[in-house]
Design a protein around this motif. Structure first.
Motif, PDB file in Angstrom:
ATOM      1  N   ILE A 105      -7.178   1.707  -3.781  1.00 49.09           N
ATOM      2  CA  ILE A 105      -7.213   0.751  -2.869  1.00 49.09           C
ATOM      3  C   ILE A 105      -8.726   0.167  -2.351  1.00 49.09           C
ATOM      4  CG2 ILE A 105      -7.384   0.932   0.050  1.00 49.09           C
ATOM      5  CD1 ILE A 105      -4.857   2.670  -0.288  1.00 49.09           C
ATOM      6  N   PRO A 106      -9.824   0.736  -2.665  1.00 43.06           N
ATOM      7  CA  PRO A 106     -11.078  -0.036  -2.461  1.00 43.06           C
ATOM      8  C   PRO A 106     -11.224  -1.168  -3.505  1.00 43.06           C
ATOM      9  CG  PRO A 106     -11.563   2.543  -2.532  1.00 43.06           C
ATOM     10  CD  PRO A 106     -10.033   2.112  -2.763  1.00 43.06           C
ATOM     11  N   ALA A 107     -10.723  -0.883  -4.761  1.00 45.80           N
ATOM     12  CA  ALA A 107     -10.549  -1.707  -5.626  1.00 45.80           C
ATOM     13  C   ALA A 107      -9.749  -2.918  -5.378  1.00 45.80           C
ATOM     14  CB  ALA A 107     -10.567  -1.433  -7.390  1.00 45.80           C
ATOM     15  N   ILE A 108      -8.669  -2.819  -5.124  1.00 49.13           N
ATOM     16  CA  ILE A 108      -7.791  -3.709  -4.440  1.00 49.13           C
ATOM     17  C   ILE A 108      -8.232  -4.634  -3.402  1.00 49.13           C
ATOM     18  CG2 ILE A 108      -5.380  -4.059  -3.264  1.00 49.13           C
ATOM     19  CD1 ILE A 108      -4.703  -1.440  -4.937  1.00 49.13           C
ATOM     20  N   ALA A 109      -8.975  -3.734  -2.359  1.00 45.61           N
ATOM     21  CA  ALA A 109      -9.440  -4.682  -1.181  1.00 45.61           C
ATOM     22  C   ALA A 109     -10.492  -5.648  -1.582  1.00 45.61           C
ATOM     23  CB  ALA A 109      -9.955  -3.531  -0.259  1.00 45.61           C
ATOM     24  N   LYS A 110     -11.377  -5.264  -2.479  1.00 44.48           N
ATOM     25  CA  LYS A 110     -12.454  -5.891  -3.005  1.00 44.48           C
ATOM     26  C   LYS A 110     -12.113  -7.150  -3.696  1.00 44.48           C
ATOM     27  CE  LYS A 110     -16.747  -5.836  -5.573  1.00 44.48           C
ATOM     28  NZ  LYS A 110     -17.673  -5.026  -6.891  1.00 44.48           N
TER      29      LYS A 110
ATOM     30  N   ALA B 163       0.621  -1.071   0.037  1.00 40.56           N
ATOM     31  CA  ALA B 163      -0.098   0.147  -0.035  1.00 40.56           C
ATOM     32  C   ALA B 163       0.718   1.139   0.006  1.00 40.56           C
ATOM     33  CB  ALA B 163      -0.882   0.019   1.234  1.00 40.56           C
ATOM     34  N   PHE B 164       1.948   1.110   0.695  1.00 43.29           N
ATOM     35  CA  PHE B 164       3.071   2.333   0.758  1.00 43.29           C
ATOM     36  C   PHE B 164       3.635   2.659  -0.750  1.00 43.29           C
ATOM     37  CE2 PHE B 164       6.885   4.442   1.618  1.00 43.29           C
ATOM     38  CZ  PHE B 164       6.415   5.593   2.547  1.00 43.29           C
ATOM     39  N   TYR B 165       4.342   1.503  -1.128  1.00 42.31           N
ATOM     40  CA  TYR B 165       4.950   1.604  -2.303  1.00 42.31           C
ATOM     41  C   TYR B 165       4.264   1.285  -3.659  1.00 42.31           C
ATOM     42  CZ  TYR B 165       9.261   2.155   0.486  1.00 42.31           C
ATOM     43  OH  TYR B 165      10.218   2.300   1.290  1.00 42.31           O
ATOM     44  N   LEU B 166       3.392   0.611  -3.707  1.00 43.66           N
ATOM     45  CA  LEU B 166       2.545   0.095  -4.842  1.00 43.66           C
ATOM     46  C   LEU B 166       1.313   0.661  -5.197  1.00 43.66           C
ATOM     47  CD1 LEU B 166       3.969  -3.618  -4.988  1.00 43.66           C
ATOM     48  CD2 LEU B 166       4.934  -1.584  -6.250  1.00 43.66           C
ATOM     49  N   TYR B 167       0.597   0.910  -4.224  1.00 44.44           N
ATOM     50  CA  TYR B 167      -0.951   1.257  -4.605  1.00 44.44           C
ATOM     51  C   TYR B 167      -1.401   2.786  -4.329  1.00 44.44           C
ATOM     52  CZ  TYR B 167      -1.546  -3.567  -2.665  1.00 44.44           C
ATOM     53  OH  TYR B 167      -1.380  -4.808  -2.768  1.00 44.44           O
ATOM     54  N   LYS B 168      -2.051   3.187  -5.450  1.00 41.98           N
ATOM     55  CA  LYS B 168      -2.643   4.516  -5.398  1.00 41.98           C
ATOM     56  C   LYS B 168      -3.959   4.580  -4.637  1.00 41.98           C
ATOM     57  CE  LYS B 168      -3.470   5.289  -9.697  1.00 41.98           C
ATOM     58  NZ  LYS B 168      -4.044   5.807 -10.917  1.00 41.98           N
ATOM     59  N   VAL B 169      -3.978   5.782  -3.861  1.00 40.38           N
ATOM     60  CA  VAL B 169      -5.301   5.896  -2.842  1.00 40.38           C
ATOM     61  C   VAL B 169      -6.610   5.284  -3.455  1.00 40.38           C
ATOM     62  CG1 VAL B 169      -6.491   7.199  -1.436  1.00 40.38           C
ATOM     63  CG2 VAL B 169      -4.280   7.351  -1.222  1.00 40.38           C
ATOM     64  N   ALA B 170      -6.563   6.012  -4.650  1.00 50.80           N
ATOM     65  CA  ALA B 170      -8.049   5.826  -5.493  1.00 50.80           C
ATOM     66  C   ALA B 170      -8.193   4.224  -5.879  1.00 50.80           C
ATOM     67  CB  ALA B 170      -7.930   6.525  -6.583  1.00 50.80           C
TER      68      ALA B 170
ATOM     69  N   SER C 295      -6.786  -0.330   6.859  1.00 54.52           N
ATOM     70  CA  SER C 295      -5.352  -0.677   7.385  1.00 54.52           C
ATOM     71  C   SER C 295      -4.531  -0.200   5.971  1.00 54.52           C
ATOM     72  CB  SER C 295      -4.886  -1.899   7.604  1.00 54.52           C
ATOM     73  OG  SER C 295      -3.513  -2.352   8.017  1.00 54.52           O
ATOM     74  N   LEU C 296      -4.886  -0.490   4.714  1.00 54.53           N
ATOM     75  CA  LEU C 296      -4.310  -0.380   3.534  1.00 54.53           C
ATOM     76  C   LEU C 296      -4.200   1.257   3.520  1.00 54.53           C
ATOM     77  CD1 LEU C 296      -5.575  -3.025   0.947  1.00 54.53           C
ATOM     78  CD2 LEU C 296      -3.275  -2.772   2.091  1.00 54.53           C
ATOM     79  N   LEU C 297      -5.290   1.725   3.546  1.00 58.84           N
ATOM     80  CA  LEU C 297      -5.298   3.388   3.455  1.00 58.84           C
ATOM     81  C   LEU C 297      -4.290   4.047   4.456  1.00 58.84           C
ATOM     82  CD1 LEU C 297      -6.704   5.712   2.051  1.00 58.84           C
ATOM     83  CD2 LEU C 297      -8.533   5.604   3.996  1.00 58.84           C
TER      84      LEU C 297
END
Length: 326
Positions: free
Chosen positions: A166-171, A157-164, A182-184
């Motif tokens: 995160i919901p799609a990744i979590a799903k 989440a820190f190095y690879l994910y964009k904030v926008a 936690s990811l956010l």
């Protein structure tokens, strides 16, 4: 008979007293919150600066991340991003590989351990959105990670994910709201994102024998998946990765590192159907366990040998691409 003025005096005094207490209470809350904020900022600053200085792994990840963000194509330089997990880190000998490739090719590794398909799908999206423009993306993750829907978690989440995203990744990863939160939080805080790495770092320094035994216990070849399942999952994933890279003018390649029980044929066929080159320098189960340091990663000599076998295939593949700056 009491006058109204005398009756109002106690009430006014009580009101003044309450206002004084409220004012003192607000100041105390502000002081507490300010102290807490100062502590959190101090902890985060320590994680970002001190941890990177004492941890070789964290320093490497930080350096590779920045370098990957800065990749740009030009008429004289064709940057190639090597992305992947610990197989990329330990099975590729970068003292050998760069000298075996076409002139003008610049290799940049970006490796984060325990990452999988979703980590790099969204990680590449973030890198491209930040301006990275590699000519080729070469992905090397364990084949079971290619077909898995798990994610590395907070560190990614820190190095690879964009904030926008995160919901799609979590799903896609099947996370509940607590894990998504936690990811956010981890996206903004290296201390929170890297707390497991920090714990492992301390453990390796204080109890190195225990840390080594724990690593060997947790590192083992995964159970093989049925061929048809591997084929049906990996083909659309290859297509998605190819489409993402192609939208930014980059070629996509997947490399299979040596291992045991890999559904190699299914992955190669999936790549062929998706139009993605799958490079297999050493076939599954071809090398004995003696070439592996822990049953999963190659030892140093075997990594050099694997890289020597990988180089001609990559050299031929890269030479076939049009590297005109886009």
């Amino acid at each position: 008979m009491r006058s109204s003025t005398s009756g109002s005096e106690p009430a006014a005094a009580d009101r003044v007293q309450r206002e004084r207490y409220d004012s003192v209470g607000r100041r105390r809350v502000i002081v507490i919150l300010g102290t807490l904020l100062f502590c959190l900022v101090g902890i985060e600053a320590g994680a970002r600066f001190a941890f990177a200085r004492i941890s070789r792994i964290e320093r490497r990840v930080m350096t590779e991340h920045v370098a990957a963000q800065q990749l740009r194509r030009s008429s004289s330089v064709s940057p190639v991003l090597l992305a992947g997990d610990s197989l990329l880190l330990l099975d590729f000998d970068l003292n050998v590989l760069p000298h075996k490739l076409p002139a003008g090719v610049h290799l940049q590794r970006f490796s984060i351990e325990q990452t999988a398909y979703l980590d790099w799908l969204f990680g590449l999206r973030r890198l491209f959105s930040e301006g990275a423009r590699p000519a080729v993306v070469i992905l090397c993750i364990a084949p079971n990670s290619l077909v898995s829907s798990t994610i590395q978690g907070d560190y990614s989440a820190f190095y690879l994910y964009k904030v926008a995203d995160i919901p799609a990744i979590a799903k896609k990863a099947g996370y509940d709201l607590t894990k998504e939160s936690s990811l956010l939080f981890a996206h903004y805080s290296l201390f929170f994102a890297g707390r497991s790495n920090l714990r492992n770092f301390i453990l390796s320094r204080v109890f190195p024998a225990y840390a080594g035994a724990l690593h060997n216990l947790l590192t083992h070849p995964p159970a093989p998946m049925p061929r048809e399942e591997v084929l049906s999952i990996s083909q659309p994933r290859f297509q998605e990765l190819k489409r993402l890279c192609g939208s930014y003018g980059a070629h996509f390649v997947y490399v299979i590192a040596p291992g045991f029980g890999i559904q190699e044929g299914a992955i190669v066929e999936a790549g062929s159907r998706a139009g993605v080159p799958v490079v297999v320098p050493v076939h599954s189960d071809a090398w004995p366990p003696s070439k592996f340091s822990d049953g999963f990663h190659l030892n140093e000599a075997a990594a050099r040998e694997f890289t020597e076998k990988l180089s001609p295939a990559l050299d031929s593949l890269l030479a076939s691409y049009d590297f005109a700056a886009k």
